[in-house]
Design a protein around this motif. Structure first.
Motif, PDB file in Angstrom:
ATOM      1  N   ALA A  99       0.839  -1.212   0.000  1.00 44.36           N
ATOM      2  CA  ALA A  99       0.000   0.000   0.000  1.00 44.36           C
ATOM      3  C   ALA A  99       0.865   1.249   0.000  1.00 44.36           C
ATOM      4  O   ALA A  99       0.626   2.198  -0.763  1.00 44.36           O
ATOM      5  CB  ALA A  99      -0.918  -0.006   1.212  1.00 44.36           C
ATOM      6  N   THR A 100       1.902   1.236   0.822  1.00 46.05           N
ATOM      7  CA  THR A 100       2.802   2.389   0.876  1.00 46.05           C
ATOM      8  C   THR A 100       3.465   2.604  -0.475  1.00 46.05           C
ATOM      9  O   THR A 100       3.563   3.727  -0.968  1.00 46.05           O
ATOM     10  CB  THR A 100       3.883   2.163   1.956  1.00 46.05           C
ATOM     11  N   ARG A 101       3.872   1.496  -1.092  1.00 44.92           N
ATOM     12  CA  ARG A 101       4.560   1.612  -2.372  1.00 44.92           C
ATOM     13  C   ARG A 101       3.628   2.178  -3.445  1.00 44.92           C
ATOM     14  O   ARG A 101       4.003   3.080  -4.202  1.00 44.92           O
ATOM     15  CB  ARG A 101       5.074   0.237  -2.791  1.00 44.92           C
ATOM     16  N   LEU A 102       2.417   1.672  -3.458  1.00 47.72           N
ATOM     17  CA  LEU A 102       1.459   2.137  -4.458  1.00 47.72           C
ATOM     18  C   LEU A 102       1.194   3.633  -4.279  1.00 47.72           C
ATOM     19  O   LEU A 102       1.244   4.417  -5.233  1.00 47.72           O
ATOM     20  CB  LEU A 102       0.156   1.346  -4.323  1.00 47.72           C
ATOM     21  N   LEU A 103       0.968   4.039  -3.045  1.00 45.89           N
ATOM     22  CA  LEU A 103       0.654   5.453  -2.797  1.00 45.89           C
ATOM     23  C   LEU A 103       1.875   6.340  -2.992  1.00 45.89           C
ATOM     24  O   LEU A 103       1.761   7.489  -3.418  1.00 45.89           O
ATOM     25  CB  LEU A 103       0.097   5.612  -1.383  1.00 45.89           C
ATOM     26  N   THR A 104       3.033   5.797  -2.672  1.00 43.77           N
ATOM     27  CA  THR A 104       4.266   6.539  -2.929  1.00 43.77           C
ATOM     28  C   THR A 104       4.354   6.877  -4.411  1.00 43.77           C
ATOM     29  O   THR A 104       4.640   8.016  -4.800  1.00 43.77           O
ATOM     30  CB  THR A 104       5.490   5.700  -2.510  1.00 43.77           C
ATOM     31  N   ASN A 105       4.067   5.879  -5.250  1.00 47.25           N
ATOM     32  CA  ASN A 105       4.105   6.112  -6.687  1.00 47.25           C
ATOM     33  C   ASN A 105       3.049   7.104  -7.127  1.00 47.25           C
ATOM     34  O   ASN A 105       3.295   7.936  -8.005  1.00 47.25           O
ATOM     35  CB  ASN A 105       3.932   4.799  -7.442  1.00 47.25           C
ATOM     36  N   GLY A 106       1.892   6.988  -6.510  1.00 48.73           N
ATOM     37  CA  GLY A 106       0.836   7.954  -6.833  1.00 48.73           C
ATOM     38  C   GLY A 106       1.297   9.368  -6.518  1.00 48.73           C
ATOM     39  O   GLY A 106       1.150  10.296  -7.321  1.00 48.73           O
ATOM     40  N   LEU A 107       1.897   9.521  -5.349  1.00 47.00           N
ATOM     41  CA  LEU A 107       2.338  10.847  -4.930  1.00 47.00           C
ATOM     42  C   LEU A 107       3.469  11.361  -5.825  1.00 47.00           C
ATOM     43  O   LEU A 107       3.448  12.519  -6.260  1.00 47.00           O
ATOM     44  CB  LEU A 107       2.803  10.782  -3.469  1.00 47.00           C
ATOM     45  N   ILE A 108       4.431  10.502  -6.127  1.00 45.96           N
ATOM     46  CA  ILE A 108       5.569  10.921  -6.958  1.00 45.96           C
ATOM     47  C   ILE A 108       5.068  11.461  -8.293  1.00 45.96           C
ATOM     48  O   ILE A 108       5.399  12.568  -8.699  1.00 45.96           O
ATOM     49  CB  ILE A 108       6.522   9.733  -7.228  1.00 45.96           C
ATOM     50  N   ASN A 109       4.244  10.668  -8.975  1.00 40.63           N
ATOM     51  CA  ASN A 109       3.867  11.054 -10.331  1.00 40.63           C
ATOM     52  C   ASN A 109       2.839  12.170 -10.353  1.00 40.63           C
ATOM     53  O   ASN A 109       2.908  13.054 -11.202  1.00 40.63           O
ATOM     54  CB  ASN A 109       3.384   9.839 -11.109  1.00 40.63           C
ATOM     55  N   SER A 110       1.912  12.141  -9.406  1.00 42.79           N
ATOM     56  CA  SER A 110       0.949  13.239  -9.433  1.00 42.79           C
ATOM     57  C   SER A 110       1.666  14.540  -9.097  1.00 42.79           C
ATOM     58  O   SER A 110       1.438  15.560  -9.729  1.00 42.79           O
ATOM     59  CB  SER A 110      -0.227  12.973  -8.497  1.00 42.79           C
ATOM     60  N   PHE A 111       2.593  14.500  -8.144  1.00 39.68           N
ATOM     61  CA  PHE A 111       3.303  15.730  -7.808  1.00 39.68           C
ATOM     62  C   PHE A 111       4.189  16.191  -8.960  1.00 39.68           C
ATOM     63  O   PHE A 111       4.200  17.374  -9.321  1.00 39.68           O
ATOM     64  CB  PHE A 111       4.150  15.568  -6.540  1.00 39.68           C
ATOM     65  N   PHE A 112       4.911  15.253  -9.551  1.00 43.22           N
ATOM     66  CA  PHE A 112       5.868  15.635 -10.595  1.00 43.22           C
ATOM     67  C   PHE A 112       5.161  16.337 -11.758  1.00 43.22           C
ATOM     68  O   PHE A 112       5.573  17.410 -12.207  1.00 43.22           O
ATOM     69  CB  PHE A 112       6.608  14.390 -11.098  1.00 43.22           C
TER      70      PHE A 112
END
Lengths: 400, 468
Positions: free
Chosen positions: A38-51
């Motif tokens: 879950a952390t990994r999935l959301l981490t990716n969500g945050l990285i790409n949405s922020f970028f």
């Protein structure tokens, strides 16, 4: 000239989105049972949405900067900037979605301060330092700030775009002077929000850590990425025969901005790193030790790429006028700055458990595909060259 | 030729010809100096000599004559050093960064701003040297091979980086300034009637003939130097900030220091340029070249850099709480409410509040108001350094080591003396050097001159066939 998205471009974005979805799906199915999934999935969500959100925001900032400084040369690429800024609402939606999910999962080990156990004195997870920051870092205030940032950005974006289209219809200088004032006002908000939002969304991931420069550093990274996207999009449109008023001096100027902002970013990276490394205070060095322990090669090559590539290759005048060199360097440092955001987020959230696999690549491709498609669509919605901009004539005669 | 939009304000007012520009700039040099110049020069010289006297006394007696003590081992000396280096930032910013940004208004002010920069860096360099107490061993700061035993500079020390950064900055600024002066010296040489003046200016102008080849090289070298000088604008004050930020002293060690010091330096540098330009344009009759619009542009720079500095103050303050480090938090509480509260609030008022007044167009276009604010800003920036340096030191970790810093009259004499010397240099410059880059200003006459700019074209060409 009206722009229409070519079939080739449509195909490319569909492929990007398709491959992205496929990879994401593979990533999800292969790691679903991992402890950190879950952390990994959301981490990716945050990285790409922020970028990608940040690139849109960077374009809005750059547009406001041109207004506030009454620049002339940019007038003929103005619609390109607007198209990139037009991604902002979608970027906001993606970012808000990521943040919202994280919030409902009490931080999901990304924002550990969202976990009520951390600030509960009777819990054995109680963390005195996090409790000390609770007046600022708590869900309610975090969301108030986030909503204010996004609302302000959205309102300015809408205002700039509406006035830009209105100027095409009515002309005159009134809109220009209004943009001048609004541009300056935006910069005031942005000066504060760019720092505080970076603390909120990124710095608070490493919740014990603090750096006064962090906001400016994040901002510089976002600005370079935006300039790269503007260069790539402008040269792409030129290669299709659009933007007849854009000459090699405009490309040169965009190249200079890429070069200069790369220097700015490198300067700020170095300032932050060097001072923390030199003083070697436990509370501070932990941030870099995490990164050096778990991402050693990736972290330093990220810095090397983002600093040395533009510096060595884009130094000469000819290189900044050469579309192939610009495209090459631009793509390389765009990946470089994505890696910067990747490490900023995942070193804090996943630490040693972070890896780049199907999920990471898939999500990045998926959102990149959406990003490109939305920007190209935005370009179809207005003439590619503004007609009544008071500095248009200066821009058309631009020669350096 | 570059096209300039009709809505942009002209940069040269009135109807000026190329010859008028030459006359306006060369006249003050060729005529006898006005009485006022002698009066000002006399005052500056006396103050400067008082400073020299104070320095000699200091060197003869030892740096114990300053108000330093064991806890506050660094006070006015380093404050003055940083203040002067900061002031010395505007020149290169104007000549290099604004050149890269194609800001034509810089041409009216770059020459004197660069001169000011060089003199300010001279004054700055003085302080570390006299702080050694032994001026005659000043060259020990350089990594010279020597036979003094184990004497070798400490490459880990930001103080040594300062030596490199500032000497590089000074060299590049000097070269940049001088190269720009060459064509203008040649103009004065060609007009000079007295043999001595003719000889002097012909030596100074390096045999400039004004051929296309010369201009071509001139422009090339200007761009290269601008490219070299731009990173220097950042490096010098970043390294000055490292003097503090590499330490572990609460209040000094913070990562925002490098860019914030750079912004602060530009802020104070522009304030000093305003102070000098407002007087000079009047005294030398240059109102057509340095006018409200130029002042307004500079005020906007002051407002922006002042806001950056203000944002940095607030960021530091916030993070000192957010960090959860008690010492950090105390350093800032002590600044605002401790015995030096007045210095802190003087800094806040001068640097954060006063530039915000420039948001009002009538204020930023008012010359008198600008003059007042420019002095306020320079006072504020002096206090900023004093606050950072003294308040972070005076309450040491052990309360038994707490102390206050009181400046001695020698502290004051040296500081005021450098202001005197600075004006001695600047007045000499204004007397013998072309204070306006006259040949450069001529290049914008037809595109930005009031009487040409929006005049209908009488030659029957369209705008594309204009050329200088």
């Amino acid at each position: 000239m009206e722009f229409s998205v070519s079939n080739k471009a449509k195909r490319l974005t569909v492929i990007l989105i398709g491959v992205g979805l496929l990879f994401t799906a593979i990533g999800v199915f292969t790691s679903m049972n991992d402890h950190h999934f879950a952390t990994r999935l959301l981490t990716n969500g945050l990285i790409n949405s922020f970028f990608f959100f940040a690139i849109g925001l960077g374009a809005l900032f750059f547009l406001a900067l041109q207004y506030a400084t009454e620049s002339g040369w940019y007038a003929s690429v103005k619609r390109v900037i607007e198209a990139v800024a037009g991604f902002l609402p979608y970027g906001m939606a993606l970012l808000a979605l990521s943040l919202l999910t994280i919030t409902f999962m009490d931080g999901a080990h990304i924002y550990t301060w969202m976990d009520p156990e951390m600030t509960n004195p009777s819990s054995h997870h109680y963390d005195e330092i996090i409790a000390g920051k609770a007046a600022y870092l708590n869900k309610g205030f975090f969301w108030i700030r986030t909503i204010v940032y996004l609302a302000v950005y959205f309102l300015f974006l809408r205002g700039f775009r509406n006035r830009s289209l209105e100027e095409d219809r009515v002309g005159g200088t009134e809109i220009h002077f209004k943009n001048y004032r609004k541009g300056a006002t935006f910069l005031v908000f942005f000066a504060v929000f760019s720092s505080t939002s970076a603390w909120d969304w990124l710095m608070s991931i490493d919740v014990h850590w603090f750096s006064t420069l962090f906001g400016w550093y994040t901002f510089a990274g976002m600005w370079v990425s935006t300039m790269v996207v503007l260069v790539l999009l402008t040269t792409y449109l030129k290669s299709l025969g659009y933007l007849p008023k854009v000459n090699d001096s405009h490309i040169h100027d965009l190249g200079k901005w890429t070069f200069a902002t790369s220097f700015l970013w490198s300067y700020l990276w170095f300032s932050q790193f060097m001072l923390i490394w030199y003083a070697n205070i436990g509370e501070e060095v932990t941030y870099y030790m995490m990164r050096i322990e778990n991402f050693k090669i990736l972290y330093f090559s990220m810095f090397f790429i983002n600093f040395a590539f533009p510096m060595l290759i884009l130094m000469s005048r000819d290189a900044k006028r050469n579309v192939r060199i610009l495209t090459f360097v631009g793509l390389v440092i765009l990946v470089g700055h994505w890696l910067d955001v990747y490490i900023m987020v995942s070193a804090g959230s996943l630490g040693a458990n972070a890896k780049i696999g199907f999920l990471e690549i898939g999500m990045a491709l998926l959102i990149a595909g959406l990003f490109i498609r939305i920007i190209l669509n935005n370009l179809t919605k207005a003439p590619l060259t503004p007609v009544n901009h008071p500095f248009l004539d200066e821009s058309i005669h631009h020669e350096i | 030729m570059h096209k300039e939009a009709a809505i942009r304000e002209p940069l040269i007012l009135g109807h000026k010809t190329y010859h008028d520009i030459t006359e306006d700039v060369c006249k003050p040099i060729e005529d006898k100096a006005p009485r006022m110049w002698y009066i000002l020069f006399g005052i500056a010289l006396i103050i400067g000599l008082y400073g020299v006297g104070s320095i000699l006394y200091l060197l003869g007696t030892g740096i114990g004559v300053w108000g330093l003590n064991k806890t506050v081992g660094w006070a006015w000396d380093i404050t003055n050093f940083v203040w002067w280096v900061g002031i010395g930032h505007a020149g290169t910013l104007i000549s290099a960064v604004l050149l890269l940004f194609r800001q034509k208004w810089r041409m009216a002010i770059n020459r004197s701003a660069e001169a000011m920069t060089i003199f300010a860096v001279f004054m700055a360099g003085l302080f570390p040297l006299i702080h050694m107490g032994r001026l005659w061993v000043g060259y020990w700061t350089l990594p010279l091979p020597n036979q003094f035993g184990s004497l070798w500079v400490n490459f880990n020390s930001p103080l040594l980086w300062d030596v490199f950064a500032i000497s590089t900055y000074l060299s590049v600024s000097l070269v940049f300034w001088y190269i720009g002066l060459i064509p203008d010296f040649a103009t004065i040489r060609d007009r000079a009637k007295k043999p001595v003046a003719k000889k002097m200016y012909s030596i100074l102008s390096f045999g400039w003939s004004g051929r296309a080849k010369h201009w071509n090289r001139f422009e090339l070298v200007s761009l290269v130097l601008a490219g070299l000088a731009t990173p220097l604008v950042f490096s010098v004050h970043s390294i000055v900030s490292f003097d503090f930020a590499t330490s572990v002293i609460p209040g000094w060690h913070t990562t925002i220091f490098p860019p914030y010091f750079v912004a602060g330096a530009v802020f104070s540098g522009f304030a000093m340029v305003q102070t000098l330009m407002l007087v000079m344009r009047k005294a030398m009759g240059l109102e057509a070249y340095i006018h409200t619009r130029h002042v307004e542009y500079m005020n906007i720079v002051i407002m922006v850099t002042g806001s950056i500095v203000g944002t940095a103050y607030i960021t530091e303050l916030f993070i000192s709480w957010y960090s959860g480090v008690e010492y950090e938090a105390y350093a800032f509480i002590n600044r605002a409410t401790g015995p030096y509260w007045w210095a802190y609030w003087a800094m806040m008022t001068c640097n954060v509040i006063s530039p915000q007044l420039m948001w009002f167009r009538p204020l930023r276009r008012s010359l008198l108001f600008t003059f007042i604010i420019s002095i306020v800003v320079n006072i504020g920036m002096w206090f900023e350094r004093y606050v950072i340096i003294v308040t972070s030191l005076h309450r040491d970790y052990l309360p038994s080591a707490w102390s206050m810093h009181y400046p001695s009259h020698i502290d004051l004499g040296v500081y005021v003396g450098t202001i005197g010397l600075f004006f001695v240099f600047f007045l000499l410059f204004a007397r013998y050097f072309p204070v306006l880059a006259l040949n450069e200003v001529k290049t914008i006459l037809k595109s930005s001159g009031e009487s040409y700019k929006n005049a209908p074209d009488t030659h029957g060409h369209n705008e594309e066939s204009h050329s200088h």
